[in-house]
Design a protein around this motif. Structure first.
Motif, PDB file in Angstrom:
ATOM      1  N   ALA A 135       0.828  -1.208   0.000  1.00 55.52           N
ATOM      2  CA  ALA A 135       0.000   0.000   0.000  1.00 55.52           C
ATOM      3  C   ALA A 135       0.863   1.259   0.000  1.00 55.52           C
ATOM      4  CB  ALA A 135      -0.926   0.005   1.208  1.00 55.52           C
ATOM      5  N   ALA A 136       2.128   1.110   0.419  1.00 52.16           N
ATOM      6  CA  ALA A 136       3.039   2.253   0.449  1.00 52.16           C
ATOM      7  C   ALA A 136       3.921   2.299  -0.793  1.00 52.16           C
ATOM      8  CB  ALA A 136       3.906   2.186   1.703  1.00 52.16           C
ATOM      9  N   ASP A 137       3.591   1.495  -1.799  1.00 48.12           N
ATOM     10  CA  ASP A 137       4.441   1.400  -2.985  1.00 48.12           C
ATOM     11  C   ASP A 137       4.586   2.744  -3.700  1.00 48.12           C
ATOM     12  OD1 ASP A 137       6.075   0.039  -4.749  1.00 48.12           O
ATOM     13  OD2 ASP A 137       4.422  -0.439  -6.110  1.00 48.12           O
ATOM     14  N   ALA A 138       3.568   3.601  -3.577  1.00 48.60           N
ATOM     15  CA  ALA A 138       3.633   4.899  -4.263  1.00 48.60           C
ATOM     16  C   ALA A 138       4.093   6.007  -3.325  1.00 48.60           C
ATOM     17  CB  ALA A 138       2.269   5.246  -4.859  1.00 48.60           C
ATOM     18  N   GLY A 177      11.611  15.480 -15.249  1.00 48.50           N
ATOM     19  CA  GLY A 177      11.706  16.270 -14.023  1.00 48.50           C
ATOM     20  C   GLY A 177      10.921  15.655 -12.888  1.00 48.50           C
ATOM     21  N   GLY A 178      11.472  15.760 -11.689  1.00 49.10           N
ATOM     22  CA  GLY A 178      10.784  15.273 -10.495  1.00 49.10           C
ATOM     23  C   GLY A 178      10.977  13.783 -10.261  1.00 49.10           C
ATOM     24  N   PHE A 179      10.499  13.349  -9.104  1.00 51.21           N
ATOM     25  CA  PHE A 179      10.617  11.948  -8.700  1.00 51.21           C
ATOM     26  C   PHE A 179       9.227  11.351  -8.526  1.00 51.21           C
ATOM     27  CE2 PHE A 179      14.565  13.913  -7.578  1.00 51.21           C
ATOM     28  CZ  PHE A 179      15.532  12.927  -7.621  1.00 51.21           C
ATOM     29  N   GLY A 180       9.107  10.055  -8.830  1.00 46.58           N
ATOM     30  CA  GLY A 180       7.857   9.346  -8.577  1.00 46.58           C
ATOM     31  C   GLY A 180       7.934   8.598  -7.251  1.00 46.58           C
ATOM     32  N   GLY A 181       6.864   7.883  -6.939  1.00 45.36           N
ATOM     33  CA  GLY A 181       6.856   7.106  -5.714  1.00 45.36           C
ATOM     34  C   GLY A 181       7.734   5.865  -5.814  1.00 45.36           C
ATOM     35  N   GLY A 182       8.019   5.451  -7.037  1.00 37.40           N
ATOM     36  CA  GLY A 182       8.878   4.292  -7.273  1.00 37.40           C
ATOM     37  C   GLY A 182       9.288   4.279  -8.729  1.00 37.40           C
ATOM     38  N   ASN A 183      10.041   3.267  -9.101  1.00 35.45           N
ATOM     39  CA  ASN A 183      10.519   3.158 -10.472  1.00 35.45           C
ATOM     40  C   ASN A 183       9.340   3.022 -11.444  1.00 35.45           C
ATOM     41  OD1 ASN A 183      11.885   0.635 -12.528  1.00 35.45           O
ATOM     42  ND2 ASN A 183      12.499   2.766 -12.595  1.00 35.45           N
ATOM     43  N   GLY A 184       9.359   3.848 -12.498  1.00 36.36           N
ATOM     44  CA  GLY A 184       8.293   3.777 -13.499  1.00 36.36           C
ATOM     45  C   GLY A 184       7.035   4.529 -13.101  1.00 36.36           C
ATOM     46  N   GLN A 185       7.024   5.164 -11.939  1.00 36.25           N
ATOM     47  CA  GLN A 185       5.841   5.932 -11.536  1.00 36.25           C
ATOM     48  C   GLN A 185       5.980   7.395 -11.953  1.00 36.25           C
ATOM     49  OE1 GLN A 185       4.608   5.293  -7.440  1.00 36.25           O
ATOM     50  NE2 GLN A 185       5.488   3.243  -7.418  1.00 36.25           N
ATOM     51  N   MET A 186       4.827   8.032 -12.178  1.00 32.54           N
ATOM     52  CA  MET A 186       4.838   9.438 -12.591  1.00 32.54           C
ATOM     53  C   MET A 186       5.443  10.320 -11.503  1.00 32.54           C
ATOM     54  SD  MET A 186       0.997   9.896 -14.085  1.00 32.54           S
ATOM     55  CE  MET A 186       1.161  11.681 -14.217  1.00 32.54           C
ATOM     56  N   SER A 187       6.044  11.429 -11.917  1.00 31.82           N
ATOM     57  CA  SER A 187       6.570  12.370 -10.936  1.00 31.82           C
ATOM     58  C   SER A 187       5.425  12.997 -10.153  1.00 31.82           C
ATOM     59  CB  SER A 187       7.373  13.462 -11.640  1.00 31.82           C
ATOM     60  OG  SER A 187       8.583  12.925 -12.107  1.00 31.82           O
ATOM     61  N   HIS A 188       5.657  13.179  -8.875  1.00 31.19           N
ATOM     62  CA  HIS A 188       4.617  13.664  -7.972  1.00 31.19           C
ATOM     63  C   HIS A 188       5.312  14.523  -6.916  1.00 31.19           C
ATOM     64  CE1 HIS A 188       1.416  13.526  -4.917  1.00 31.19           C
ATOM     65  NE2 HIS A 188       0.600  13.009  -5.821  1.00 31.19           N
ATOM     66  N   LEU A 189       4.694  15.628  -6.512  1.00 33.70           N
ATOM     67  CA  LEU A 189       5.375  16.534  -5.578  1.00 33.70           C
ATOM     68  C   LEU A 189       5.632  15.898  -4.216  1.00 33.70           C
ATOM     69  CD1 LEU A 189       3.817  20.064  -6.279  1.00 33.70           C
ATOM     70  CD2 LEU A 189       6.197  19.362  -6.608  1.00 33.70           C
ATOM     71  N   ALA A 190       4.722  15.040  -3.734  1.00 34.83           N
ATOM     72  CA  ALA A 190       4.920  14.488  -2.385  1.00 34.83           C
ATOM     73  C   ALA A 190       6.192  13.644  -2.296  1.00 34.83           C
ATOM     74  CB  ALA A 190       3.680  13.720  -1.934  1.00 34.83           C
ATOM     75  N   PRO A 191       6.356  12.625  -3.137  1.00 31.75           N
ATOM     76  CA  PRO A 191       7.619  11.886  -3.055  1.00 31.75           C
ATOM     77  C   PRO A 191       8.827  12.743  -3.423  1.00 31.75           C
ATOM     78  CG  PRO A 191       6.288  11.079  -4.911  1.00 31.75           C
ATOM     79  CD  PRO A 191       5.426  11.989  -4.091  1.00 31.75           C
ATOM     80  N   THR A 192       8.643  13.720  -4.313  1.00 33.77           N
ATOM     81  CA  THR A 192       9.770  14.575  -4.683  1.00 33.77           C
ATOM     82  C   THR A 192      10.276  15.360  -3.467  1.00 33.77           C
ATOM     83  OG1 THR A 192       8.948  14.750  -6.937  1.00 33.77           O
ATOM     84  CG2 THR A 192      10.506  16.430  -6.226  1.00 33.77           C
ATOM     85  N   TYR A 193       9.332  15.857  -2.676  1.00 36.44           N
ATOM     86  CA  TYR A 193       9.671  16.566  -1.434  1.00 36.44           C
ATOM     87  C   TYR A 193      10.459  15.638  -0.514  1.00 36.44           C
ATOM     88  CZ  TYR A 193       8.317  18.573   3.227  1.00 36.44           C
ATOM     89  OH  TYR A 193       8.276  19.075   4.509  1.00 36.44           O
ATOM     90  N   ALA A 194       9.937  14.424  -0.311  1.00 33.87           N
ATOM     91  CA  ALA A 194      10.607  13.473   0.581  1.00 33.87           C
ATOM     92  C   ALA A 194      12.002  13.121   0.070  1.00 33.87           C
ATOM     93  CB  ALA A 194       9.757  12.213   0.727  1.00 33.87           C
ATOM     94  N   VAL A 195      12.138  12.981  -1.242  1.00 34.88           N
ATOM     95  CA  VAL A 195      13.440  12.641  -1.844  1.00 34.88           C
ATOM     96  C   VAL A 195      14.446  13.774  -1.628  1.00 34.88           C
ATOM     97  CG1 VAL A 195      14.615  12.460  -4.076  1.00 34.88           C
ATOM     98  CG2 VAL A 195      12.619  11.014  -3.592  1.00 34.88           C
ATOM     99  N   ILE A 196      14.025  14.995  -1.947  1.00 32.12           N
ATOM    100  CA  ILE A 196      14.959  16.127  -1.848  1.00 32.12           C
ATOM    101  C   ILE A 196      15.402  16.314  -0.395  1.00 32.12           C
ATOM    102  CG2 ILE A 196      15.148  18.634  -2.084  1.00 32.12           C
ATOM    103  CD1 ILE A 196      13.424  18.392  -4.608  1.00 32.12           C
ATOM    104  N   LEU A 197      14.450  16.250   0.524  1.00 30.99           N
ATOM    105  CA  LEU A 197      14.824  16.428   1.930  1.00 30.99           C
ATOM    106  C   LEU A 197      15.754  15.298   2.389  1.00 30.99           C
ATOM    107  CD1 LEU A 197      11.564  17.727   3.672  1.00 30.99           C
ATOM    108  CD2 LEU A 197      13.385  19.029   2.556  1.00 30.99           C
ATOM    109  N   SER A 198      15.488  14.070   1.941  1.00 36.44           N
ATOM    110  CA  SER A 198      16.346  12.949   2.337  1.00 36.44           C
ATOM    111  C   SER A 198      17.769  13.143   1.832  1.00 36.44           C
ATOM    112  CB  SER A 198      15.800  11.629   1.776  1.00 36.44           C
ATOM    113  OG  SER A 198      14.508  11.391   2.263  1.00 36.44           O
TER     114      SER A 198
END
Lengths: 508, 325
Positions: A135-138, A177-198
């Protein structure tokens, strides 16, 4: 020390508390009065009967009765909301009263922060996850951010994760541009935020430089909406998380403000920030709080997004009053704290939840800076504002809720919503952030000679903190956690390092 | 052999395995079923394929993980590309939503569907009416599970604007929910939106926190009476108090116009102990008195709040006291 020994008394407490809780239903028919003065006697009696036996003459003053008794005014009318609220109080009281036999408390009735267990819990959350986590895959990048920020707050060195983080994140960045929740997923601001901060938390050029900033900038242009806000992903929903995250990305990565030509709304005048504060202003509701988008209900997490976004765009004492009705907001924000629980709720007539220790608790430093105005620095001299409003909420209440109610007691560790819930890394992160915010005072500083050459969107880099030291500190010094930046919610100092890294690049 | 691998319908597709990177952190141990389906999804997305089998595939993935925004968005694009039946899709989405109460994506998907459907029926009032009815019926079902579900309420606000439901029926729905639980703040919040964003009489773009001179007096009176009645049911319920303040601000009326009403819950005699039935009434009166320049009374009210009736907020009440001067 442990306050109580022997199982008998504990059973007695629970039974009596439940009996008290059932009473309003019956009284509803019998009494025509509008409301009752709360039956705060129930627990007092128990305290009087139990504590002299355990800690003669000392205990009553150690835990203020505010945190061990029912609210002074309680309505008789019973509804679904009052039912779950009553249940929550009953669930928290034994923890707040130091009546849990298996928990050791200090003389204020507060247990230690179980640092070791929580650290282990967060390290484990970065290991392989079992199948139900599908359920957390994205939203998997959030796990990195929650764990890394929580670990640093508790003093852990997370550089051991740098290489693996980089190799984990590279396949989820998209060429558009941007990051998705996982490989092959569309870019989304929420995971992008988590990625940049990490990436910023683990730090180092090799981590920061995996971000394709130019593609990111183009993608943000595609998310920008004509009303000023941002969609979370292309074709996705527009809400205030998008506004906050977009501002975070623009400032941390030092991106140009002009719109890319890819933007549907490109014009010579428009920028990524056009109408953004105006859009946030439309999210303030009649209650004073802020909703996810215009027309919806005021909610603690969205209040933080609004205040933090504005505080990126300009100095808080200038921009917050310009776009929000501050007295109304403060009234609503203040009403989020409940007693006896001590924690914050997210909405009117909803329950306390540990995660609002950050979402609501994190609003206070921004609001206090807004009311106090800046500390002015000239040379190496820093002068505080002439008057400070101090803290507008009960730090003691929040600290009590966090340390008494939010710590998972089993060997699993981690922090939680409330005692009846399991710990998870989301709550562990945001409860710790709230604890840190209650233990430190933040100052917003401006230089007497402000120079424009320092670049755009510099307001977020003018914060400094001091530990709050007081004579009657209720938590033990070893339980003080490290500071988190009041806007980015990452360890203090990390955002400044990232920003100067990207500034030093000049262009892309 | 996997479900797709052995299916001749999918013979022409080479699944793309997930690239998790070296030593991935928090890697999820997917079931074989999920991993295989996702491999086929990555392949069809890479080929930009929009076909009926993509609908089957996305339905399958959603049944295993409904919180997958990419799958939802790709499904929406596929539906629109194929010109698929929106009512059939809505029916299916209803069931997914009921099984996934906290899901974000479903509601945005629904918004896309309704947007599309609306365009096809915007000149047919009967069809629009029946669409509105079925949407409201479905949301009622969702509220039976959780009457404060934030996603459903946000969606409802969107539907009200989209289908122009600023009518009596919408207000009646809210009243039904408030009769069940007068503390349901989501319902109060929705009522404020429905009443004070109604394009028939409101100033377009007027913010929730600002005065709108166009609101008719009888509407303000009606709303004030409604909230007052609720306050008598449970005086310590903050929702109607917040609502009253909001209505007065919208209507440009003074707080002091409700001084008598708030006084019903607050008795502070010259001598002897006070009788306070609602801390929110006391808070309200503190503002009334401050506005009237009766600072001593206001100070007394705020002191009572900080010392007795709402002690957890003492710092806030003290701050309010300092701003009385």
């Amino acid at each position: 020390m442990t306050f109580l020994r022997g199982k008998k008394q504990r059973v007695r407490f629970v039974r009596r508390a439940v009996a008290g809780h059932d009473r309003p239903n019956n009284q509803q028919i019998e009494q025509p009065e509008l409301c009752s003065q709360g039956r705060s006697d129930t627990l007092d009696e128990i305290f009087e009967s139990l504590f002299p036996f355990v800690l003669p003459g000392k205990t009553a003053s150690m835990i203020p009765d505010l945190f061990t008794t029912l609210p002074p005014i309680r309505d008789l009318l019973h509804t679904g909301s009052s039912q779950v609220q009553d249940e929550t109080i009953q669930e928290c009281l034994p923890f707040l009263s130091g009546l849990k036999l298996d928990i050791e408390c200090n003389e204020h009735g507060i247990p230690h922060l179980d640092r070791k267990k929580h650290i282990t819990f967060l390290h484990h959350s970065l290991r392989n996850l079992p199948a139900p986590f599908v359920a957390a895959d994205a939203s998997r990048p959030w796990f990195f951010y929650w764990a890394l920020s929580g670990l640093v707050a508790m003093g852990e060195d997370v550089s051991q994760y740098r290489e693996r983080l980089i190799s984990t994140l590279a396949p989820i960045q998209n060429s558009g541009g941007g990051f998705g929740g996982g490989n092959g997923q569309m870019s989304h601001l929420a995971p992008t935020y988590a990625v940049i901060l990490s990436l910023i938390i683990v730090g180092g050029a090799e981590a920061l430089d995996i971000i394709d900033r130019k593609a990111m900038w183009k993608w943000l242009g595609a998310l920008k909406q004509p009303d000023g806000g941002f969609q979370m992903c292309v074709g996705g929903e527009e809400d205030i998380r998008g506004a906050y995250i977009a501002a975070v990305i623009i400032t941390l990565l030092n991106l140009p403000l002009q719109l890319s030509k890819e933007s549907l709304f490109w014009s010579r005048e428009a920028t990524l920030l056009t109408n953004l504060p105006e859009w946030i202003s439309r999210c303030q509701t009649y209650e004073g709080g802020v909703s996810s988008r215009p027309d919806a209900e005021a909610h603690g997490a969205y209040a933080f997004c609004a205040l933090a976004c504005l505080s990126i765009l300009d100095d808080p004492h200038i921009i917050i009053p310009e776009y929000l009705d501050v007295p109304c907001l403060i009234s609503w924000l203040s009403a989020r704290q409940y007693a006896p629980e001590g924690g914050f709720s997210g909405r009117t007539n909803k329950l306390v939840d540990g995660c609002y220790s950050h979402w609501v608790g994190g609003c206070w430093p921004l609001i206090e800076a807004c009311l106090d105005g800046p500390s002015i620095s000239s040379g190496d001299h820093l002068s505080a504002p002439l008057t400070s409003v101090g803290h507008l909420y009960s730090r003691e209440g929040l600290i009590r809720y966090i340390l008494c109610c939010c710590q998972e007691q089993s060997k699993r560790g981690g922090l939680r919503d409330k005692p009846s819930h399991n710990s998870d890394s989301y709550h562990t992160c945001y409860v710790l952030a709230g604890l840190s915010s209650a233990q430190h005072k933040w100052h917003f500083n401006t230089s007497a000679t402000k120079t424009e050459s320092s670049g755009m969107l510099t307001a977020a880099y003018q914060w400094t903190s001091d530990p709050i030291l007081e004579y009657s500190q209720i938590f033990d010094e070893e339980d003080r956690v490290n500071t988190w930046h009041p806007i980015f919610a990452i360890p203090e100092g990390a955002s400044e390092r990232a920003r100067s890294h990207f500034e030093s690049k000049g262009g892309f | 052999m996997g479900k797709y691998e052995g299916d001749p319908v999918w013979d022409d597709v080479v699944p793309i395995p997930q690239d998790d990177g070296e030593g991935a952190l928090a890697a999820i141990a997917y079931t074989d079923e999920y991993a295989e389906a996702m491999g086929y999804l990555r392949a069809v997305m890479a080929a930009k394929e929009y076909s009926p089998r993509v609908l089957d595939l996305t339905e399958h993935i959603i049944s295993m993980n409904a919180a997958h925004y990419t799958v939802w968005l790709y499904r929406a694009s596929t539906l629109l590309a194929l010109n698929s039946s929106i009512p059939v899709e809505l029916e299916w989405v209803n069931n997914v939503a009921l099984d996934n109460q906290k899901n974000y994506q479903i509601w945005h998907h629904r918004q896309i569907l309704i947007d599309h459907l609306y365009d096809s029926m915007s000149s047919d009032p009967a069809a629009l009416k029946s669409l509105a009815e079925s949407e409201v019926a479905f949301m009622t079902e969702m509220f039976n599970e959780d009457s404060k579900n934030y996603h459903v309420w946000s969606y409802r606000q969107w539907v009200v604007r989209k289908l122009d439901l600023f009518d009596k029926g919408e207000i009646e729905c809210i009243e039904t929910l408030l009769r069940q639980d007068v503390r349901n703040n989501s319902a109060w919040s929705h009522r404020f939106f429905v009443v004070f964003s109604n394009p028939k009489y409101c100033t377009p773009g007027s913010k929730a926190t600002e005065y709108d001179p166009k609101i008719p007096g009888e509407i303000l009176d009606r709303e004030i009476e409604f909230a007052k009645a609720a306050t008598f049911e449970a005086p310590q319920n903050q929702s109607p108090w917040n609502y009253l303040r909001g209505v007065l601000k919208k209507g440009g009326r003074k707080l002091s116009s409700l001084e008598c009403f708030a006084g019903e819950f607050v008795k502070i005699p010259e001598v002897g102990e006070e009788d306070i039935k609602s801390s929110h009434a006391l808070d309200f009166l503190a503002d009334v008195w401050a506005q009237k320049g009766e600072n001593e009374k206001a100070d007394k009210a705020l002191t009572l709040l900080g010392d007795k009736y709402d002690r957890i907020r003492k710092n806030y009440w003290d701050w309010r006291r300092t701003s009385l001067k």
